[in-house]
Design a protein around this motif. Sequence first.
Motif, short mmCIF file in Angstrom:
data_model
loop_
_atom_site.label_atom_id
_atom_site.label_comp_id
_atom_site.label_asym_id
_atom_site.label_seq_id
_atom_site.Cartn_x
_atom_site.Cartn_y
_atom_site.Cartn_z
N TYR A 153 -18.10 -58.60 -18.71
CA TYR A 153 -19.21 -59.51 -18.43
C TYR A 153 -18.70 -60.93 -18.18
O TYR A 153 -19.12 -61.60 -17.24
N CYS A 190 -15.66 -61.91 -17.28
CA CYS A 190 -14.88 -61.97 -16.04
C CYS A 190 -15.80 -61.98 -14.81
O CYS A 190 -15.57 -62.75 -13.87
N SER A 191 -16.81 -61.15 -14.83
CA SER A 191 -17.76 -61.14 -13.70
C SER A 191 -18.46 -62.48 -13.57
O SER A 191 -18.64 -62.99 -12.46
N TRP A 192 -18.85 -63.05 -14.68
CA TRP A 192 -19.52 -64.34 -14.69
C TRP A 192 -18.63 -65.42 -14.08
O TRP A 192 -19.04 -66.22 -13.25
N GLU A 196 -15.89 -64.94 -12.12
CA GLU A 196 -15.56 -64.63 -10.72
C GLU A 196 -16.73 -64.92 -9.77
O GLU A 196 -16.52 -65.23 -8.60
N ASP A 197 -17.95 -64.82 -10.28
CA ASP A 197 -19.12 -65.11 -9.45
C ASP A 197 -19.35 -66.61 -9.28
O ASP A 197 -20.26 -67.02 -8.57
N GLY A 198 -18.55 -67.42 -9.95
CA GLY A 198 -18.67 -68.87 -9.81
C GLY A 198 -19.83 -69.46 -10.60
O GLY A 198 -20.29 -70.56 -10.31
N ASN A 199 -20.29 -68.74 -11.60
CA ASN A 199 -21.44 -69.20 -12.39
C ASN A 199 -21.04 -69.99 -13.62
O ASN A 199 -21.78 -70.06 -14.57
N ARG A 244 -11.18 -71.99 -9.45
CA ARG A 244 -11.43 -70.88 -8.53
C ARG A 244 -10.18 -70.56 -7.71
O ARG A 244 -9.84 -69.40 -7.50
#
Length: 159
Positions: A106, A108-110, A112-115, A135
């Motif tokens: 979770y 890592c996804s957060w 990587e999504d730039g959030n 980034r």
Amino acid sequence: MILYQTPMAGRIRRLLIQLGATPNYIGYRYLVEAICLSLVDPQNLELITKKIYLEVATTYQTTGSAVERNIRTVLEIIWREQTPMLKKIIGNGIRNRPCISQFIGYICSWIEDGNITVVPMQRPEDEIDEEADFREMVINAKRAWYEYTRTHANPDLKF
């Protein structure tokens, strides 16, 4: 490899603090390192026990089971706090505490999504450049890993 002192790790540390974790737990440092390793190579999450725990254990001269136990303690603290940031990252639909690999996934996804909405520890005008640098560092780490696997992999494998 100690990734705990990199700029990427600094962003992750600030995010974990917003989630309710505190640096006085040993697992805090292990969790930062585990998240960094997962960002460098997402396939590490598939073999968390054999790759991430052992690499963190080697780095900090401990055992894989101690790494797992200490990260689990920090994760329990984060889950108990139920901060608004945790709800943004994981969502409201999850009732039970995720396992360590799910939680790292979770995060890592957060990232990587730039959030990333981590409260900056620098002046606000420096935050924009720091986020762009972060980034770019993640992208470069992924490219380096891809290049390494491409050059060291079995020549019969196709990417």
